[in-house]
Design an enzyme around this catalytic site. Structure first.
Site, PDB file in Angstrom:
ATOM      1  N   ARG A  46       0.243  -1.125  -0.141  1.00 44.43           N
ATOM      2  CA  ARG A  46      -0.122  -0.373   0.542  1.00 44.43           C
ATOM      3  C   ARG A  46       0.494   1.130  -0.485  1.00 44.43           C
ATOM      4  O   ARG A  46       0.591   2.528  -0.374  1.00 44.43           O
ATOM      5  CB  ARG A  46      -0.762   0.247   1.452  1.00 44.43           C
ATOM      6  CG  ARG A  46      -1.462   1.329   1.036  1.00 44.43           C
ATOM      7  CD  ARG A  46      -2.993   1.133   2.376  1.00 44.43           C
ATOM      8  NE  ARG A  46      -3.063   0.961   3.213  1.00 44.43           N
ATOM      9  CZ  ARG A  46      -2.363   0.936   4.179  1.00 44.43           C
ATOM     10  NH1 ARG A  46      -1.841   1.917   4.557  1.00 44.43           N
ATOM     11  NH2 ARG A  46      -2.411   0.585   5.643  1.00 44.43           N
ATOM     12  N   TYR A  99     -16.439  15.831 -17.661  1.00 44.68           N
ATOM     13  CA  TYR A  99     -16.786  14.440 -17.361  1.00 44.68           C
ATOM     14  C   TYR A  99     -17.949  14.396 -15.779  1.00 44.68           C
ATOM     15  O   TYR A  99     -17.720  14.799 -14.809  1.00 44.68           O
ATOM     16  CB  TYR A  99     -15.225  13.904 -16.967  1.00 44.68           C
ATOM     17  CG  TYR A  99     -15.542  12.204 -16.955  1.00 44.68           C
ATOM     18  CD1 TYR A  99     -16.234  11.918 -17.750  1.00 44.68           C
ATOM     19  CD2 TYR A  99     -15.160  11.321 -15.574  1.00 44.68           C
ATOM     20  CE1 TYR A  99     -16.488  10.471 -16.876  1.00 44.68           C
ATOM     21  CE2 TYR A  99     -15.598  10.406 -15.152  1.00 44.68           C
ATOM     22  CZ  TYR A  99     -16.256   9.800 -15.994  1.00 44.68           C
ATOM     23  OH  TYR A  99     -16.143   8.329 -15.401  1.00 44.68           O
ATOM     24  N   ASP A 171      -7.516  18.314 -16.164  1.00 44.44           N
ATOM     25  CA  ASP A 171      -8.022  16.972 -16.070  1.00 44.44           C
ATOM     26  C   ASP A 171      -6.921  16.651 -17.180  1.00 44.44           C
ATOM     27  O   ASP A 171      -7.767  17.178 -18.548  1.00 44.44           O
ATOM     28  CB  ASP A 171      -9.058  16.521 -16.258  1.00 44.44           C
ATOM     29  CG  ASP A 171      -9.275  15.218 -16.695  1.00 44.44           C
ATOM     30  OD1 ASP A 171      -8.893  13.898 -16.928  1.00 44.44           O
ATOM     31  OD2 ASP A 171     -10.143  14.508 -15.997  1.00 44.44           O
ATOM     32  N   LYS A 196      -8.164   5.470 -19.986  1.00 45.02           N
ATOM     33  CA  LYS A 196      -7.771   5.686 -21.053  1.00 45.02           C
ATOM     34  C   LYS A 196      -6.591   5.479 -21.946  1.00 45.02           C
ATOM     35  O   LYS A 196      -6.082   4.994 -22.504  1.00 45.02           O
ATOM     36  CB  LYS A 196      -8.483   6.737 -21.192  1.00 45.02           C
ATOM     37  CG  LYS A 196      -9.555   7.594 -20.191  1.00 45.02           C
ATOM     38  CD  LYS A 196     -11.193   7.027 -20.557  1.00 45.02           C
ATOM     39  CE  LYS A 196     -11.093   6.593 -19.174  1.00 45.02           C
ATOM     40  NZ  LYS A 196     -12.122   7.927 -18.455  1.00 45.02           N
TER      41      LYS A 196
HETATM   42  C1  LIG Z   1     -13.077   8.189 -17.118  1.00 45.88           C
HETATM   43  C2  LIG Z   1     -13.151  10.238 -17.566  1.00 45.88           C
HETATM   44  C3  LIG Z   1     -12.207   9.559 -15.987  1.00 45.88           C
HETATM   45  C4  LIG Z   1     -12.138   9.000 -14.513  1.00 45.88           C
HETATM   46  O1  LIG Z   1     -11.277   7.795 -14.506  1.00 45.88           O
HETATM   47  P1  LIG Z   1     -11.730   6.427 -14.531  1.00 45.88           P
HETATM   48  O2  LIG Z   1     -10.786   5.849 -14.334  1.00 45.88           O
HETATM   49  O3  LIG Z   1     -13.548   6.097 -15.021  1.00 45.88           O
HETATM   50  O4  LIG Z   1     -11.972   6.852 -12.748  1.00 45.88           O
HETATM   51  C5  LIG Z   1     -11.595  11.416 -15.614  1.00 45.88           C
HETATM   52  N1  LIG Z   1     -11.655  12.476 -16.927  1.00 45.88           N
HETATM   53  C6  LIG Z   1     -12.226  12.173 -17.046  1.00 45.88           C
HETATM   54  C7  LIG Z   1     -11.604  13.129 -18.700  1.00 45.88           C
HETATM   55  C8  LIG Z   1     -12.315  10.546 -18.336  1.00 45.88           C
HETATM   56  O5  LIG Z   1     -12.752  10.734 -19.313  1.00 45.88           O
END
Ligand SMILES: *Cc1c(COP(=O)(O)O)cnc(C)c1O
Length: 381
Positions: A46, A99, A171, A196
């Site tokens: 952890r 998002y 982000d 992603k």
């Molecule tokens: C998918 C996504 C998230 C969230 O991420 P997870 O891995 O699904 O928790 C945050 N910001 C954007 C722009 C995303 O496309």
């Protein structure tokens, strides 16, 4: 080293114990100590794990940051930032376009701790300035936005935040560090859903935080190790393997996306196309300035509504109707009831996620196959 080389080598030197050329999966929860206070740098997974550490070092290097932290999801990474840096009474400014999961996190999980937020139009820099309060501690930026692909000025908004002693967060999920490096534009913190493009193969959920500031790092790192929303060694390893090909994947995603965006523009069953690489796009000039590519997401409005969208989805053969994006496989998403189901309907309509809105995550398949699939599906409506 340049980006492509760093993706393959940084944090990934041959294993000291065995000479393994590829970072091994250290699938262990704990590490044997030679005697009290004597270990090889790891105690408990952890707190830290060599496979995860390799990923974190590599991610930091690709974003040109000092520190990298990885998490078990993008939202866990976002949660760690919000929870470690904000306190009751604080205020966040965020774009009304973002998002859906981030919106839900702020509204349902963070706000009940008496942390207030304002959602506004981030293309209006004057409005951002006017929205500041003495209690504003953080400005949350997402660009290009999911799913409308609006482009916001990272350097200008980060500067506005810095002058008012607020922390700026970007982000960077949609561009990945290959096409956009917010830390080099003056942002304090970059966050990713590594689910992603970073992992890129639709087989891991993960998140990452990259930053330069020592004090901010200590606080987020403390929450990471104290809460433990960390990736497993195997997930860290898969992500690191995906990361090695990020540059060539992004280039192909972009090439295919541009071809598809141009094709959609010509189809009579398409009302409007959104892609930052189109000269007609809201943020085209800004995109050229702050990004080194336009990415692999294309959105469009189909002529009609939900029924026509559903007909289109049913006729597609290669593109899969699924949540998520950024993988090698092409996906389509109906944002209104998939990625943005947590948005109230008036806000959803205001940002343009209408009932005929479709988001495409363009994969790296052969573009002729992709065009043929979309053409057949659109022609058949
Ligand atoms: C998918 C996504 C998230 C969230 O991420 P997870 O891995 O699904 O928790 C945050 N910001 C954007 C722009 C995303 O496309």
């Amino acid at each position: 080293m340049k980006f492509e080389t760093k993706a393959i080598w940084v944090g990934q030197e041959a294993d000291k114990a065995t000479g393994a050329t590829v970072v091994p999966i250290y699938q262990t929860s704990t590490f044997t100590q030679e005697e009290l206070n004597k270990n090889k740098g790891y105690e408990y997974s952890r707190i830290g794990n060599p496979t995860r550490n390799a990923l974190e070092v590599c991610l930091a290097s690709l974003e040109e940051g000092k520190y990298g932290l990885s998490f078990s999801s993008g939202l866990a990474a976002e949660h760690a930032i919000l929870f470690s840096l904000l306190r009751p009474g604080d205020h966040i400014i965020a774009p009304e376009d973002m998002y859906g999961g981030t919106y839900r996190l702020i509204k349902e999980v963070i706000e009940p701790f008496n942390i207030d937020y304002s959602l506004i139009d981030f293309t209006n820099l004057e409005l951002i300035k006017q929205t500041f309060r003495p209690s504003t501690k953080m400005v949350w930026i997402e660009t290009p936005t999911n799913p409308t692909l609006k482009i916001f000025d990272i350097a200008a908004i980060s500067e506005i935040s810095r002058r008012r002693n607020a922390i700026s967060v970007v982000d960077n999920t949609f561009m990945s560090p290959h096409f956009q490096k917010p830390l080099t534009l003056g942002t304090d913190i970059v966050v990713h859903s590594s689910t992603k493009y970073i992992n890129g193969h639709s087989d891991v959920i993960g998140g990452a935080v990259i930053l330069n500031d020592d004090e901010l790092y200590k606080k987020i790192r403390f929450v990471q190790k104290t809460v433990g929303a960390v990736p497993s060694p195997f997930d860290a390893w898969l992500t690191l393997r995906g990361l090695k090909t990020l540059a060539i994947r992004m280039e192909r995603h972009e090439k295919n996306a541009m071809i598809i965006a141009r094709f959609l523009e010509t189809h009579p069953n398409v009302e409007k196309v959104f892609y930052p690489g189109l000269e007609t796009h809201q943020g085209y000039e800004l995109a050229k300035k702050q990004m080194t590519g336009f990415g692999g997401i294309v959105s469009f409005m189909i002529r009609g509504g939900k029924n026509e969208a559903n007909e289109f989805f049913k006729k597609l053969k290669i593109f899969q109707l699924a949540d998520s994006l950024g993988g090698v496989e092409s996906l389509v998403n109906y944002s209104a009831i998939m990625s943005h189901s947590s948005f109230p309907i008036d806000l959803r309509n205001k940002i343009g996620v209408t009932d005929n809105f479709i988001r495409i995550s363009v994969g790296i398949e052969n573009h002729e196959d992709l065009i043929e699939d979309i053409k057949n599906a659109l022609d058949g409506i």
